[in-house]
Each structure stands twice: as C-alpha cells, then as structure tokens.
Design a protein around this motif. Structure first.
Motif, PDB file in Angstrom:
ATOM      1  N   GLY A 100      85.217  86.007 -19.641  1.00  0.00           N
ATOM      2  CA  GLY A 100      84.249  86.806 -19.884  1.00  0.00           C
ATOM      3  C   GLY A 100      84.442  88.336 -20.430  1.00  0.00           C
ATOM      4  N   ARG A 101      85.481  88.607 -20.658  1.00  0.00           N
ATOM      5  CA  ARG A 101      86.088  90.193 -20.972  1.00  0.00           C
ATOM      6  C   ARG A 101      86.391  90.179 -22.470  1.00  0.00           C
ATOM      7  NH1 ARG A 101      89.708  91.600 -15.635  1.00  0.00           N
ATOM      8  NH2 ARG A 101      87.858  92.303 -14.232  1.00  0.00           N
ATOM      9  N   THR A 102      86.259  89.017 -22.999  1.00  0.00           N
ATOM     10  CA  THR A 102      86.663  88.855 -24.498  1.00  0.00           C
ATOM     11  C   THR A 102      85.118  88.741 -25.343  1.00  0.00           C
ATOM     12  OG1 THR A 102      88.823  88.093 -24.034  1.00  0.00           O
ATOM     13  CG2 THR A 102      87.653  87.632 -26.278  1.00  0.00           C
ATOM     14  N   ALA A 103      84.893  89.441 -26.174  1.00  0.00           N
ATOM     15  CA  ALA A 103      83.789  88.999 -27.173  1.00  0.00           C
ATOM     16  C   ALA A 103      82.299  89.696 -26.476  1.00  0.00           C
ATOM     17  CB  ALA A 103      83.688  87.899 -27.601  1.00  0.00           C
ATOM     18  N   ARG A 104      82.417  90.185 -25.472  1.00  0.00           N
ATOM     19  CA  ARG A 104      81.214  90.646 -24.678  1.00  0.00           C
ATOM     20  C   ARG A 104      80.415  91.696 -25.577  1.00  0.00           C
ATOM     21  NH1 ARG A 104      82.809  92.219 -19.467  1.00  0.00           N
ATOM     22  NH2 ARG A 104      82.951  94.406 -20.344  1.00  0.00           N
ATOM     23  N   SER A 105      81.049  92.790 -25.920  1.00  0.00           N
ATOM     24  CA  SER A 105      80.575  93.805 -26.593  1.00  0.00           C
ATOM     25  C   SER A 105      79.892  93.177 -27.932  1.00  0.00           C
ATOM     26  CB  SER A 105      81.557  94.950 -27.002  1.00  0.00           C
ATOM     27  OG  SER A 105      81.878  95.503 -25.971  1.00  0.00           O
ATOM     28  N   SER A 106      80.742  92.241 -28.603  1.00  0.00           N
ATOM     29  CA  SER A 106      80.206  91.730 -29.997  1.00  0.00           C
ATOM     30  C   SER A 106      78.854  90.757 -29.415  1.00  0.00           C
ATOM     31  CB  SER A 106      81.091  90.813 -30.368  1.00  0.00           C
ATOM     32  OG  SER A 106      80.650  89.863 -31.540  1.00  0.00           O
ATOM     33  N   LEU A 107      78.641  90.248 -28.614  1.00  0.00           N
ATOM     34  CA  LEU A 107      77.540  89.438 -28.349  1.00  0.00           C
ATOM     35  C   LEU A 107      76.375  90.286 -27.945  1.00  0.00           C
ATOM     36  CD1 LEU A 107      75.863  87.043 -27.649  1.00  0.00           C
ATOM     37  CD2 LEU A 107      77.072  86.737 -25.332  1.00  0.00           C
ATOM     38  N   ALA A 108      76.738  91.441 -27.152  1.00  0.00           N
ATOM     39  CA  ALA A 108      75.668  92.505 -26.775  1.00  0.00           C
ATOM     40  C   ALA A 108      75.069  92.959 -28.012  1.00  0.00           C
ATOM     41  CB  ALA A 108      76.196  93.686 -25.744  1.00  0.00           C
TER      42      ALA A 108
END
Length: 454
Positions: free
Chosen positions: A178-186
C-alpha cells in the motif's frame, strides 16, 4: 506543549466516569496512536500533566477524545474533554462535510495526499470506532435498492480505460503493498475521476462510472489501511461507500462494507465488524465470486466472536459460491475471488476456532494457489503459517516459512508486512540459540528497518 493556567476538570470528570487509572488512559492513547502509524510512549505522568492543565499538541487531543468515546460509548470531543476550544487539527486536515457533493468530497479528500501540509494533518485523523458502528447500523437498517441501467451519451471506451486503471492499481497493491502508487491513485481520482462525476450538470453520473469510482476509492482505502494509516483509510472507505450508494449497485456497496468489516476486525472491534459483515452478506448479491467474498468475511467475523457453528455454515456457503464462481470463469479484481484468498479466510476461521493443525493445512493450500508475483499475499500467508507453526511447537519449520516470508518482503512497501516482520523478531528471539532461528533473525535484521515510514 502549551500550558493552561487552570486544572482540567472536564478531563478529570471523564476519567472518573470511565473508571480508568491514569496509566490505563495513557496505554489506550498509545494504542490509538499506533492505529495511525504514530509511535507514542505516554505513561501516567503525561496524563497527570493533562489533568493539571497542559494541553498536548495535535493529534493527541483527538486521540484522547476517541479513547474516551470508545470507553464511554458516546461521542466525546476534544473541547468536551477540556483539551481545546476548537478542533485540534489544522483546518487543512479536516474532512469535507457529509452533505458535500460526492465529486467535491472526492476531490477534497484525494488532494490531501499530494499536498504536504494537508497530508500530514490528514494522516493524524484517528480511527473512529463509532463511525464503523454507525455505518454498520445504517447498512443493516437500509433496504438495498438497485438503479435500473440506462444509456447516456459519452465515449463508449472511457469506462474501459477506468477499468484498466482499476486492474493496474489492484495489481500494484498485490505486488508491492500500500505504500507504492498511492499518491498516483489519489491524483487520478482527484484529477480525472472526480471531474467526470461532475459532467452533464443536472443529470446523475452513469452507474458504471460510479461503480468504478467506488472501486478505485476502495483500493485507495486499502492502501492506507496497509500502511497502518487507519483513520484516513476509514474516510476513504466511507467515500467509496457513498459512491456505491449513489450507483445503486448492491454488490459495490456490499464490497465496501466488507472492507470496513475487515479493517474493524483487524483493529479489534469484533462485534461491530460482525455487524458490518452481516450487512454486507445480506445484500442482493448473486451467487458467484462476490458472494463468496462476502460470506468468507462473515465466517471470519463470526468465528472471531465465538460463533463457531455459524462460522462453519457461512464458510460452507462461501465454498459453494466459489464452486459456482469456478464454473463461471470470471477473472479480474472485483469480478473474481481466488482459491488462495478463500483458503486464507478458511485458515482464519480455523485459527479463531482453535484448530491450528487444520489452519496450517488451509494456509499450505492457500500458498499453492497464489501467484509468485502476488508478493503481499504470499508474504502475509507465509508469516501467518510461520506463526501457527510456532504455536504448534515446530520452530524449525516456522523458520523455513519465515525465510519464504523474507523472500517476498523485499519486494514490498507494506505496513502489514512490517508488522509481520516485527512479530517474526518477537517470536523467534526466545529461540535464537537454535541455528535455523538464529539464521532467520540475522537475515530479518539485515532486510528490515527498526523505523518504517508510511
């Protein structure tokens, strides 16, 4: 900390009503901080300072209020506890009101992830036990409805593009945590999905768009949950539920309730998690993979609450639904449920019922069905398997399973995996004189960090 000139009579009265010692309150506040990945080490002296009038810095007033709310079974605000005259967090970290249009609420919530000041404040929002209870009760009381499908003008390929995004972010989560690609999805939700929800003023968004938006919000919630940022994860689950409600799709709504149940159970709120799982399973979801997904969580929560016979019955129903899912041949996130996931849930039910040998067998079956690229599930399954083996007294076998856990751990940025690594060190340390355990401990110390970052 900023001192106040007068003793905090409000807090003292609430502490007395709660029948808590100062040390008990300190321990509870520390535990609530851990739910949002915050490391606090308060003791009774800190509570004594608060009672004398010292006001702790945010987010501690919110955590104290939440601790009292859980203990007393009613809402308690920081102001009521004499800890602040206004909300203790900065305005940038506050959430949109419940009556805010869903597209605006989605934008406001998701943009927090990519604005450092707002992100820091939002991540300190406490997990609200009362919010889970409220959502579970409302879901149980509501009569599910289904909006009839209808055609609307628009690009026929745009939903296909969004479904590709759902698949991409789901695969990323499974492979890397969960700490990968989270900012991208947001950013994708805020900059692409939310504007689509605002298109065609005066008309409701297409049902399919709302369902896919709910799925993306659900994935973002799971990413925060996996990073141990449970307060913000809960807010994203709530947004996903609103999107599912507006779509009128009962399965989309039930999936989010299932996610809320799983989060609540992981944090120890067993009875409320059961209510959420019951509401999810009561939805008008057709037999197949989604039905199995919902019933397996119902079985786990029933087992966790000591309802072992009901848990077995729910698990049997889930397995029958899985059999139908296998004949249907569906694939992809939200449309399929893997045998590996089903076996993992079976192992959880068996673990709660005390049948560790059978739970071990179910985990072995789960691992056999997993893809080697599914690093998160493989890591957590190996860790669970190792913990059960230690409970059975098979330390050398457990060490081998933990070695497999570490093979996958290196691919992950996951709070759940970090917690499993911490348990590894805790459980194997008493056996450090055994060569197999010693080797795993040395390897774990080399690949894990004492401080993890969300």
């Amino acid at each position: 900390m900023s001192p106040s000139r007068r003793p905090n009579k409000n807090l003292r009265a609430l502490l007395a009503e709660a029948r808590w010692t100062q040390a008990a309150m300190a321990r509870t506040v520390n535990a609530l901080a851990a739910e949002i990945d915050l490391d606090l080490n308060y003791d009774r002296t800190a509570v004594a300072h608060w009672l004398s009038g010292t006001r702790p810095a945010p987010p501690v007033p919110e955590l104290i209020a939440e601790a009292l709310a859980r203990r007393l079974g009613r809402a308690v605000s920081p102001a009521a506890a004499g800890l602040s005259g206004e909300p203790s967090g900065p305005a940038a970290g506050r959430l949109p009101a419940s009556d805010t249009p869903i597209s605006t609420a989605l934008t406001d919530l998701c943009t927090m992830e990519n604005e450092p000041a707002r992100r820091a404040a939002a991540r300190m929002l406490p997990y609200r036990e009362a919010e889970l209870a409220k959502l579970a009760t409302e879901a149980g009381d509501r009569v599910p409805w289904q909006r009839p499908p209808r055609a609307e003008p628009g690009d026929p390929d745009d939903l296909a593009v969004i479904r590709l995004a759902v698949r991409f972010y789901s695969t990323s989560f499974d492979a890397h945590g969960g700490r990968t690609a989270r900012s991208s999805l947001a950013a994708y939700l805020a900059d692409d999905i939310a504007p689509r929800l605002r298109e065609h003023p005066g008309r409701a968004p297409r049902r399919g768009l709302l369902v896919e938006a709910s799925r993306l919000s659900f994935l973002l919630a799971r990413m925060y949950q996996d990073a141990s940022i449970h307060g913000l994860a809960q807010r994203h689950f709530t947004t996903a539920l609103r999107l599912a409600d507006e779509s009128g799709d009962p399965t989309a709504r039930a999936v989010v309730l299932r996610g809320l149940s799983a989060q609540g159970l992981a944090l120890g709120h067993r009875r409320i998690a059961l209510r959420a799982a019951e509401a999810a399973a009561a939805s008008r979801t057709p037999e197949g993979p989604a039905r199995a997904f919902l019933l397996s969580q119902l079985a786990v929560t029933q087992a966790a609450c000591g309802r072992h016979r009901a848990a077995r019955e729910s698990l049997d129903r889930a397995e029958r639904a899985m059999a139908k899912a296998g004949r249907a041949g569906t694939t992809g996130p939200f449309t399929a449920y893997s045998p590996g996931s089903m076996e993992f849930q079976s192992a959880e039910v068996l673990r709660y019922t005390g049948d560790l040998s059978a739970a071990r067998t179910a985990l072995v079956n789960s691992l056999a069905h997993r893809s080697v690229e599914d690093h998160r599930a493989m890591a957590l399954s190996h860790a669970q398997h190792a913990e059960i083996l230690v409970g059975l007294g098979h330390v050398e076998e457990a060490s081998a399973s933990w070695n497999s856990f570490l093979d996958h751990y290196g691919h992950l940025r996951s709070g759940a995996a970090d917690l499993a690594a911490a348990r590894l060190r805790q459980m194997l340390t008493p056996f450090r004189k055994l060569p197999a355990a010693s080797a795993v401990l040395h390897r774990a110390l080399a690949v894990t960090s004492p401080s993890q970052h969300p």
